[in-house]
Design a protein around this motif. Structure first.
Motif, PDB file in Angstrom:
ATOM      1  N   ALA A 129     -24.520  35.905 -13.578  1.00 44.46           N
ATOM      2  CA  ALA A 129     -24.638  35.129 -14.814  1.00 44.46           C
ATOM      3  C   ALA A 129     -25.358  35.936 -15.885  1.00 44.46           C
ATOM      4  N   PRO A 130     -24.792  36.002 -17.071  1.00 42.01           N
ATOM      5  CA  PRO A 130     -25.419  36.779 -18.148  1.00 42.01           C
ATOM      6  C   PRO A 130     -26.708  36.113 -18.639  1.00 42.01           C
ATOM      7  N   LEU A 131     -27.571  36.894 -19.211  1.00 43.00           N
ATOM      8  CA  LEU A 131     -28.778  36.344 -19.815  1.00 43.00           C
ATOM      9  C   LEU A 131     -28.372  35.630 -21.096  1.00 43.00           C
ATOM     10  N   VAL A 132     -28.747  34.385 -21.193  1.00 41.40           N
ATOM     11  CA  VAL A 132     -28.399  33.557 -22.347  1.00 41.40           C
ATOM     12  C   VAL A 132     -29.621  32.744 -22.725  1.00 41.40           C
ATOM     13  N   ASP A 133     -29.523  32.057 -23.852  1.00 41.78           N
ATOM     14  CA  ASP A 133     -30.571  31.095 -24.169  1.00 41.78           C
ATOM     15  C   ASP A 133     -30.576  30.049 -23.061  1.00 41.78           C
ATOM     16  N   PRO A 134     -31.742  29.718 -22.537  1.00 40.31           N
ATOM     17  CA  PRO A 134     -31.793  28.766 -21.421  1.00 40.31           C
ATOM     18  C   PRO A 134     -31.159  27.425 -21.773  1.00 40.31           C
ATOM     19  N   VAL A 135     -30.564  26.809 -20.767  1.00 39.66           N
ATOM     20  CA  VAL A 135     -29.909  25.514 -20.928  1.00 39.66           C
ATOM     21  C   VAL A 135     -30.785  24.423 -20.320  1.00 39.66           C
ATOM     22  N   ASP A 136     -30.540  23.177 -20.709  1.00 39.72           N
ATOM     23  CA  ASP A 136     -31.320  22.048 -20.202  1.00 39.72           C
ATOM     24  C   ASP A 136     -30.985  21.714 -18.756  1.00 39.72           C
ATOM     25  N   ALA A 137     -29.736  21.962 -18.348  1.00 40.36           N
ATOM     26  CA  ALA A 137     -29.325  21.601 -16.994  1.00 40.36           C
ATOM     27  C   ALA A 137     -28.165  22.476 -16.535  1.00 40.36           C
ATOM     28  N   ALA A 138     -28.100  22.688 -15.245  1.00 36.71           N
ATOM     29  CA  ALA A 138     -26.975  23.396 -14.635  1.00 36.71           C
ATOM     30  C   ALA A 138     -26.441  22.516 -13.510  1.00 36.71           C
ATOM     31  N   VAL A 139     -25.122  22.494 -13.364  1.00 37.16           N
ATOM     32  CA  VAL A 139     -24.473  21.673 -12.350  1.00 37.16           C
ATOM     33  C   VAL A 139     -23.488  22.551 -11.587  1.00 37.16           C
ATOM     34  N   CYS A 140     -23.553  22.469 -10.251  1.00 33.83           N
ATOM     35  CA  CYS A 140     -22.610  23.190  -9.393  1.00 33.83           C
ATOM     36  C   CYS A 140     -22.064  22.216  -8.366  1.00 33.83           C
ATOM     37  N   ARG A 141     -20.772  22.060  -8.333  1.00 34.56           N
ATOM     38  CA  ARG A 141     -20.177  21.173  -7.332  1.00 34.56           C
ATOM     39  C   ARG A 141     -19.372  22.006  -6.338  1.00 34.56           C
ATOM     40  N   MET A 160     -22.502  25.741 -20.769  1.00 40.63           N
ATOM     41  CA  MET A 160     -21.883  27.017 -20.519  1.00 40.63           C
ATOM     42  C   MET A 160     -21.142  26.942 -19.188  1.00 40.63           C
ATOM     43  N   LEU A 161     -19.921  27.397 -19.174  1.00 41.60           N
ATOM     44  CA  LEU A 161     -19.107  27.456 -17.971  1.00 41.60           C
ATOM     45  C   LEU A 161     -19.021  28.900 -17.510  1.00 41.60           C
ATOM     46  N   LEU A 162     -19.290  29.143 -16.248  1.00 43.40           N
ATOM     47  CA  LEU A 162     -19.136  30.468 -15.667  1.00 43.40           C
ATOM     48  C   LEU A 162     -17.955  30.438 -14.718  1.00 43.40           C
ATOM     49  N   GLU A 163     -17.030  31.373 -14.865  1.00 43.80           N
ATOM     50  CA  GLU A 163     -15.861  31.425 -13.997  1.00 43.80           C
ATOM     51  C   GLU A 163     -15.308  32.846 -14.008  1.00 43.80           C
ATOM     52  N   PRO A 164     -15.190  33.478 -12.830  1.00 43.09           N
ATOM     53  CA  PRO A 164     -14.691  34.853 -12.795  1.00 43.09           C
ATOM     54  C   PRO A 164     -13.167  34.976 -12.859  1.00 43.09           C
ATOM     55  N   VAL A 165     -12.430  33.909 -12.558  1.00 44.83           N
ATOM     56  CA  VAL A 165     -10.967  33.966 -12.530  1.00 44.83           C
ATOM     57  C   VAL A 165     -10.418  33.540 -13.895  1.00 44.83           C
ATOM     58  N   ALA A 166      -9.683  34.435 -14.530  1.00 46.12           N
ATOM     59  CA  ALA A 166      -9.209  34.212 -15.902  1.00 46.12           C
ATOM     60  C   ALA A 166      -8.410  32.915 -16.054  1.00 46.12           C
ATOM     61  N   LEU A 206     -12.502  21.550 -21.799  1.00 46.32           N
ATOM     62  CA  LEU A 206     -13.824  21.404 -22.428  1.00 46.32           C
ATOM     63  C   LEU A 206     -13.931  22.384 -23.593  1.00 46.32           C
ATOM     64  N   PRO A 207     -13.185  22.145 -24.665  1.00 48.76           N
ATOM     65  CA  PRO A 207     -13.118  23.114 -25.755  1.00 48.76           C
ATOM     66  C   PRO A 207     -14.443  23.374 -26.463  1.00 48.76           C
ATOM     67  N   LEU A 208     -15.400  22.472 -26.385  1.00 51.71           N
ATOM     68  CA  LEU A 208     -16.673  22.678 -27.064  1.00 51.71           C
ATOM     69  C   LEU A 208     -17.693  23.426 -26.205  1.00 51.71           C
ATOM     70  N   ALA A 209     -17.392  23.598 -24.927  1.00 57.45           N
ATOM     71  CA  ALA A 209     -18.321  24.303 -24.028  1.00 57.45           C
ATOM     72  C   ALA A 209     -18.143  25.810 -24.167  1.00 57.45           C
ATOM     73  N   ARG A 210     -19.217  26.519 -23.996  1.00 51.36           N
ATOM     74  CA  ARG A 210     -19.156  27.984 -23.983  1.00 51.36           C
ATOM     75  C   ARG A 210     -18.660  28.427 -22.613  1.00 51.36           C
ATOM     76  N   ALA A 211     -17.556  29.139 -22.555  1.00 52.87           N
ATOM     77  CA  ALA A 211     -16.954  29.583 -21.301  1.00 52.87           C
ATOM     78  C   ALA A 211     -17.088  31.100 -21.198  1.00 52.87           C
ATOM     79  N   VAL A 212     -17.677  31.552 -20.101  1.00 53.04           N
ATOM     80  CA  VAL A 212     -18.002  32.969 -19.927  1.00 53.04           C
ATOM     81  C   VAL A 212     -17.311  33.503 -18.680  1.00 53.04           C
ATOM     82  N   PRO A 213     -16.615  34.645 -18.782  1.00 52.95           N
ATOM     83  CA  PRO A 213     -15.992  35.234 -17.598  1.00 52.95           C
ATOM     84  C   PRO A 213     -17.057  35.922 -16.732  1.00 52.95           C
ATOM     85  N   SER A 214     -17.561  35.201 -15.731  1.00 55.62           N
ATOM     86  CA  SER A 214     -18.628  35.744 -14.895  1.00 55.62           C
ATOM     87  C   SER A 214     -18.717  34.959 -13.600  1.00 55.62           C
TER      88      SER A 214
END
Length: 172
Positions: free
Chosen positions: A30-42, A1-7, A17-25
């Motif tokens: 961050a919205p409540l979602v099914d938990p993910v295995d890993a999160a990465v922030c650079r 899941m990708l989180l990004e507030p800028v359209a 990354l067309p297969l990733a879920r992209a969320v405007p946030s």
């Protein structure tokens, strides 16, 4: 899941990354979602300068990472970043008709780097003024533990051998 507030940035992420879920946030919201295995922030966590925002961002990451999952973050380390920017640092890069200039300086009183970036192309220019607050290892350990992360490990990060980045891994 990708989180990004800028359209525009979200659309760019979706195209790459067309297969990733992209969320405007934002990360903090961050919205409540099914938990993910890993999160990465650079680098993202450096831009959160207030204590409450840092705690909210780490709490949001804890909400989205499943128990037993992993968190990987790349942040700037405070002392090395202060040393790097103490005497004002200027960077200029050119590619074709595009020129990028960055001027950064360490603000000792506030414990932040203040940066002015300028992009020039085809007779037009855009400037962006922003602030980064680097992290200490103690702060990383404390805030991650309060957010529910454990097994925190901090190692030198990448970045052209500058020594001011840290790669942090933690378990949820």
């Amino acid at each position: 899941m990708l989180l990004e507030p800028v359209a525009a940035m979200l659309e760019q992420a979706r195209s790459r990354l067309p297969l990733a879920r992209a969320v405007p946030s934002s990360l903090e919201a961050a919205p409540l979602v099914d938990p993910v295995d890993a999160a990465v922030c650079r680098g993202v966590l450096n831009d959160i300068t207030e204590d409450t925002g840092r705690d909210a961002a780490l709490a949001a990451l804890a909400r989205v990472v499943r128990p037993g999952g992993a968190l990987v973050v790349d942040v700037r380390e405070r002392d090395a970043t202060a040393a790097r920017y103490r005497d004002r640092r200027t960077l200029r890069k050119e590619a074709g008709d595009v020129t990028f200039t960055s001027v950064g300086r360490w603000d000792e009183r506030a414990g932040v780097v203040r940066v002015l970036e300028r992009h020039e192309a085809a007779g037009r220019a855009a400037e962006h003024d922003f602030v980064m607050r680097p992290w200490t290892e103690e702060e990383l350990h404390d805030r991650l533990a309060r957010a529910g992360f454990r097994e925190v490990e901090i190692a030198p990060g990448g970045g052209e051998g500058r020594g001011d980045r840290r790669l942090v891994t933690a378990s949820r």
